[in-house]
Design an enzyme around this catalytic site. Structure first.
Site, PDB file in Angstrom:
ATOM      1  N   ASP A   1      -9.583  -6.160  -4.178  1.00 19.58           N
ATOM      2  CA  ASP A   1      -9.116  -4.952  -3.490  1.00 19.58           C
ATOM      3  C   ASP A   1     -10.077  -3.792  -3.739  1.00 19.58           C
ATOM      4  O   ASP A   1     -10.296  -3.387  -4.879  1.00 19.58           O
ATOM      5  CB  ASP A   1      -7.717  -4.581  -3.999  1.00 19.58           C
ATOM      6  CG  ASP A   1      -7.012  -3.547  -3.124  1.00 19.58           C
ATOM      7  OD1 ASP A   1      -7.707  -2.777  -2.431  1.00 19.58           O
ATOM      8  OD2 ASP A   1      -5.772  -3.517  -3.148  1.00 19.58           O
TER       9      ASP A   1
ATOM     10  N   HIS B   1      -7.546  -5.800   0.021  1.00 23.13           N
ATOM     11  CA  HIS B   1      -6.366  -4.943   0.095  1.00 23.13           C
ATOM     12  C   HIS B   1      -5.371  -5.414   1.157  1.00 23.13           C
ATOM     13  O   HIS B   1      -4.164  -5.250   0.997  1.00 23.13           O
ATOM     14  CB  HIS B   1      -6.803  -3.506   0.407  1.00 23.13           C
ATOM     15  CG  HIS B   1      -5.689  -2.512   0.368  1.00 23.13           C
ATOM     16  ND1 HIS B   1      -5.015  -2.195  -0.796  1.00 23.13           N
ATOM     17  CD2 HIS B   1      -5.114  -1.753   1.359  1.00 23.13           C
ATOM     18  CE1 HIS B   1      -4.086  -1.286  -0.532  1.00 23.13           C
ATOM     19  NE2 HIS B   1      -4.123  -1.016   0.766  1.00 23.13           N
TER      20      HIS B   1
ATOM     21  N   SER C   1       0.833  -1.199   0.000  1.00 24.58           N
ATOM     22  CA  SER C   1       0.000   0.000   0.000  1.00 24.58           C
ATOM     23  C   SER C   1       0.875   1.259   0.000  1.00 24.58           C
ATOM     24  O   SER C   1       1.646   1.473  -0.918  1.00 24.58           O
ATOM     25  CB  SER C   1      -0.956  -0.037   1.194  1.00 24.58           C
ATOM     26  OG  SER C   1      -1.997   0.893   1.038  1.00 24.58           O
TER      27      SER C   1
END
Length: 337
Positions: free
Chosen positions: A278, A306, A148
């Site tokens: 995600d 995610h 991320s």
């Protein structure tokens, strides 16, 4: 005799009931403390040692296991508002002979937090380089992993300091222009139009908002007790103003597409891992990276959101280990040719 036996049972029962009562009391009254104890226990169980290093009045907190050896060390960069311990789930399944380092990103957890620090993706990459130099990790090229926010920082780092990176794993990284908007990016566009940045889904301030954030980040529906949710929230709330500052730095115009701007400069062998479902950063970003980084390997995980690190730790660890092994085999074959 009967009285002695009775006393023995009372003592034994008392010995057991005290820690049980302490656990139950902590669960209901101090869930945040219980969460900290949980991480402490798993660090010890996995042999991860907490360490600190200071450079120019800036202190980095990190955990490590093992020592540098013939195989590249692994440095792991966590995501937004997380901390180094999020990698424990993956570290559990990584080979014990690998040298693993997990660092708290700038301003997060035990690393120095400064009001004047640059929390853009490139700003954080430069801070991580300061950390790498402080512990002499760049004496030989290392494998860099990021997820991320940390994934974007890892990609930018690889473009800025290519000679230090032996290989790269990007897990659903931020910083791209995604062909398809995710649920979260649509939410961001709504915030931008309204001008109200107080209701960011990744910065919860109530237990309900915390639950919604977890549902947004994870395809797997974990059953989390209300007390645990409250504990997670209590840990986060004191840092919410900081998280908002970091978030706004990350999404400002000069920072938002940092990986998009840097990906063509990445020369290290690259592995891309993404969850098919995600909702934070759409899986279409994997193709964007694959087209820009020659020879990159893409792994799409089905029924995964995610939070790849938390949802599929065993699979993620295996993918990383297999990727490193394949690179090592290729290198050995070149030496014998």
């Amino acid at each position: 005799m009967d009285l002695d036996i009775l006393n023995m049972f009372l003592i034994a029962g008392g010995t057991l009931i005290i820690p049980i009562l302490a656990f139950v009391t902590s669960f209901f009254l101090w869930p945040a403390a219980l969460i900290r104890i949980y991480y402490w226990y798993w660090r010890r169980a996995l042999g991860m040692q907490v360490k600190y290093v200071t450079c120019e009045n800036y202190t980095f907190c990190y955990t490590s296991r093992g020592r540098p050896g013939p195989k590249p060390s692994i440095l792991m960069l966590h995501g937004f508002s997380a901390h180094k311990d999020m990698w424990l789930a993956i570290t559990k399944f990584l080979p014990k002979n690998l040298h693993v380092i997990c660092v708290d990103m700038p301003g997060h957890e035990g690393t120095t937090r400064s009001a004047i620090d640059d929390y853009t993706f490139s700003g954080q990459a430069k801070r991580i380089h300061q950390f790498v130099e402080s512990i002499n990790l760049n004496k030989k090229p290392f494998h860099l992993v990021g997820t991320s926010m940390g994934g974007c920082v890892a990609g930018v780092y690889a473009s800025l300091y290519p000679s230090e990176i032996s290989s790269l794993t990007l897990i659903c990284p931020a910083g791209l222009q995604y062909p398809k908007d995710s649920k979260f990016l649509k939410h961001l566009n709504e915030i931008k139009e309204s001008g109200d940045d107080t209701q960011i889904l990744l910065i919860p301030s109530t237990a309900d908002e915390m639950e919604q954030m977890l549902k947004l980040c994870s395809f797997v529906r974990f059953k989390i007790p209300q007390q645990v949710l409250q504990g997670l929230l209590e840990v986060r709330i004191p840092h919410n103003d900081f998280y908002r500052k970091v978030f706004l730095d990350l999404v400002e115009e000069k920072s938002r597409y940092s990986l998009q701007d840097s990906m063509h400069k990445i020369t290290a062998p690259t592995q891309i891992i993404w969850g098919r479902q995600d909702q934070v950063l759409d899986v279409s970003g994997a193709e964007v990276l694959a087209n820009a980084i020659p020879g990159s390997q893409v792994e799409i995980l089905e029924n995964c959101g995610h939070s790849v690190v938390m949802e599929r730790p065993r699979k993620s660890a295996k993918l990383i280990a297999d990727f490193l092994s394949s690179l090592q085999s290729t290198e050995n074959n070149k030496k014998h040719d």
